[in-house]
Design a protein around this motif. Sequence first.
Motif, PDB file in Angstrom:
ATOM      1  N   LEU A   1     -58.591 -17.021 -17.400  1.00  0.00           N
ATOM      2  CA  LEU A   1     -58.503 -18.040 -16.355  1.00  0.00           C
ATOM      3  C   LEU A   1     -59.382 -17.690 -15.164  1.00  0.00           C
ATOM      4  CD1 LEU A   1     -54.657 -18.753 -16.394  1.00  0.00           C
ATOM      5  CD2 LEU A   1     -56.449 -20.302 -17.138  1.00  0.00           C
ATOM      6  N   VAL A   2     -59.336 -16.422 -14.743  1.00  0.00           N
ATOM      7  CA  VAL A   2     -60.098 -16.003 -13.568  1.00  0.00           C
ATOM      8  C   VAL A   2     -61.582 -15.871 -13.884  1.00  0.00           C
ATOM      9  CG1 VAL A   2     -60.419 -14.130 -11.901  1.00  0.00           C
ATOM     10  CG2 VAL A   2     -58.111 -14.827 -12.557  1.00  0.00           C
ATOM     11  N   ALA A   3     -61.907 -15.310 -15.050  1.00  0.00           N
ATOM     12  CA  ALA A   3     -63.306 -15.038 -15.392  1.00  0.00           C
ATOM     13  C   ALA A   3     -64.131 -16.320 -15.456  1.00  0.00           C
ATOM     14  CB  ALA A   3     -63.392 -14.295 -16.722  1.00  0.00           C
ATOM     15  N   VAL A   4     -63.576 -17.381 -16.015  1.00  0.00           N
ATOM     16  CA  VAL A   4     -64.319 -18.651 -16.104  1.00  0.00           C
ATOM     17  C   VAL A   4     -64.593 -19.196 -14.709  1.00  0.00           C
ATOM     18  CG1 VAL A   4     -64.225 -21.040 -16.902  1.00  0.00           C
ATOM     19  CG2 VAL A   4     -63.425 -19.200 -18.384  1.00  0.00           C
ATOM     20  N   LEU A   5     -63.593 -19.139 -13.839  1.00  0.00           N
ATOM     21  CA  LEU A   5     -63.774 -19.609 -12.463  1.00  0.00           C
ATOM     22  C   LEU A   5     -64.846 -18.810 -11.738  1.00  0.00           C
ATOM     23  CD1 LEU A   5     -62.772 -21.226  -9.913  1.00  0.00           C
ATOM     24  CD2 LEU A   5     -61.195 -19.318  -9.542  1.00  0.00           C
ATOM     25  N   ILE A   6     -64.784 -17.488 -11.825  1.00  0.00           N
ATOM     26  CA  ILE A   6     -65.729 -16.636 -11.104  1.00  0.00           C
ATOM     27  C   ILE A   6     -67.121 -16.729 -11.718  1.00  0.00           C
ATOM     28  CG2 ILE A   6     -66.240 -14.261 -10.413  1.00  0.00           C
ATOM     29  CD1 ILE A   6     -63.917 -15.633  -8.948  1.00  0.00           C
ATOM     30  N   PHE A   7     -67.191 -16.918 -13.029  1.00  0.00           N
ATOM     31  CA  PHE A   7     -68.506 -17.086 -13.659  1.00  0.00           C
ATOM     32  C   PHE A   7     -69.262 -18.239 -13.029  1.00  0.00           C
ATOM     33  CE2 PHE A   7     -71.026 -19.567 -16.649  1.00  0.00           C
ATOM     34  CZ  PHE A   7     -71.976 -18.641 -17.041  1.00  0.00           C
ATOM     35  N   PHE A   8     -68.614 -19.389 -12.928  1.00  0.00           N
ATOM     36  CA  PHE A   8     -69.299 -20.549 -12.366  1.00  0.00           C
ATOM     37  C   PHE A   8     -69.571 -20.375 -10.870  1.00  0.00           C
ATOM     38  CE2 PHE A   8     -67.596 -22.669 -16.208  1.00  0.00           C
ATOM     39  CZ  PHE A   8     -68.783 -23.222 -16.667  1.00  0.00           C
ATOM     40  N   ALA A   9     -68.703 -19.637 -10.167  1.00  0.00           N
ATOM     41  CA  ALA A   9     -68.951 -19.370  -8.753  1.00  0.00           C
ATOM     42  C   ALA A   9     -70.205 -18.528  -8.572  1.00  0.00           C
ATOM     43  CB  ALA A   9     -67.747 -18.674  -8.126  1.00  0.00           C
ATOM     44  N   VAL A  10     -70.331 -17.460  -9.366  1.00  0.00           N
ATOM     45  CA  VAL A  10     -71.501 -16.575  -9.266  1.00  0.00           C
ATOM     46  C   VAL A  10     -72.749 -17.279  -9.781  1.00  0.00           C
ATOM     47  CG1 VAL A  10     -72.508 -14.423 -10.105  1.00  0.00           C
ATOM     48  CG2 VAL A  10     -70.109 -14.486  -9.412  1.00  0.00           C
TER      49      VAL A  10
ATOM     50  N   GLY B   1     -66.293 -12.020 -14.784  1.00  0.00           N
ATOM     51  CA  GLY B   1     -66.937 -13.261 -14.358  1.00  0.00           C
ATOM     52  C   GLY B   1     -68.185 -13.016 -13.540  1.00  0.00           C
ATOM     53  N   ALA B   2     -68.130 -12.007 -12.651  1.00  0.00           N
ATOM     54  CA  ALA B   2     -69.296 -11.691 -11.819  1.00  0.00           C
ATOM     55  C   ALA B   2     -70.449 -11.160 -12.663  1.00  0.00           C
ATOM     56  CB  ALA B   2     -68.906 -10.681 -10.745  1.00  0.00           C
ATOM     57  N   VAL B   3     -70.133 -10.268 -13.602  1.00  0.00           N
ATOM     58  CA  VAL B   3     -71.186  -9.694 -14.452  1.00  0.00           C
ATOM     59  C   VAL B   3     -71.833 -10.773 -15.322  1.00  0.00           C
ATOM     60  CG1 VAL B   3     -71.617  -8.144 -16.399  1.00  0.00           C
ATOM     61  CG2 VAL B   3     -70.206  -7.376 -14.480  1.00  0.00           C
ATOM     62  N   LEU B   4     -71.016 -11.598 -15.957  1.00  0.00           N
ATOM     63  CA  LEU B   4     -71.563 -12.659 -16.799  1.00  0.00           C
ATOM     64  C   LEU B   4     -72.334 -13.690 -15.972  1.00  0.00           C
ATOM     65  CD1 LEU B   4     -68.600 -13.301 -19.280  1.00  0.00           C
ATOM     66  CD2 LEU B   4     -70.695 -11.983 -19.674  1.00  0.00           C
ATOM     67  N   GLY B   5     -71.821 -14.002 -14.791  1.00  0.00           N
ATOM     68  CA  GLY B   5     -72.522 -14.955 -13.923  1.00  0.00           C
ATOM     69  C   GLY B   5     -73.873 -14.431 -13.477  1.00  0.00           C
TER      70      GLY B   5
END
Length: 253
Positions: A132-141, A78-82
């Motif tokens: 589940l986690v990656a989508v959440l962290i993507f939008f956070a980043v 998620g962080a990398v994609l964000g």
Amino acid sequence: MSALFDKTWARQAFALAVLLISWEVLGRAGLISPFYAPPPSAIALALYELFADGSIWQHLIATLSAALAGLAFGLLLGAVLGFGAAMVRPVADIIEPVMILLNAIPRVILAPLFIIWFGIGLGSKVAVSLVLVAVLIFFAVYSGIREVDARLVERVRTLGGGRMTLLREVYVPSVTAWILGNLKVAVGFAFTGAVVGEFVASSRGLGYLLSFAQSTYNAALTIALIVIIMGFVLILFGLAGRVERRLLHWRYA
């Protein structure tokens, strides 16, 4: 502050004790059906039996392994994609619609598909937690970088700061705050993914035990397993809170 904290915990403990005692009394009096809502003593007995023979540990380890692996890989992905989407517009044009679509649907419905792809082992549970986690962290980043004050960015550039300086001094601190602010939610999502994956198809794990309890209409075992899951999530919440306070001490100060 400590006195207020102690009083708050005392009130919460008192309310919980009243609830459990009332539940037990009403259950023993026959006013609450033990088939649907077994008394706390029956739930405590089910908890004791789960831990007495030691078989629960392999299921705990299976669920915890899947949840923590999904959490770690989901945070990283998620962080990398964000970062990529926020810093490179063509990347955002490709990734953002996919993430919006994944965020719009109940992502747990992907569990049967992952089980077809990866089997009933650890991989499918990690995959559900990861998504589940990656989508959440993507939008956070993604939101954390896009909402950085443009004037701050201009000032850093005016002072001669390049792209790496902006990343190190502006974007990374902002993104860290957003990630840590969503860390507790991410922990809950990771456990949800692991348990749902085990519930759909597995040979071990807390979700597998929940599926067994449901198939045998064992409400006491079901509630006991829910209590165990809640306990572990609360422990991880506490650890996540400590990490957040330690890394964002300037905010709490």
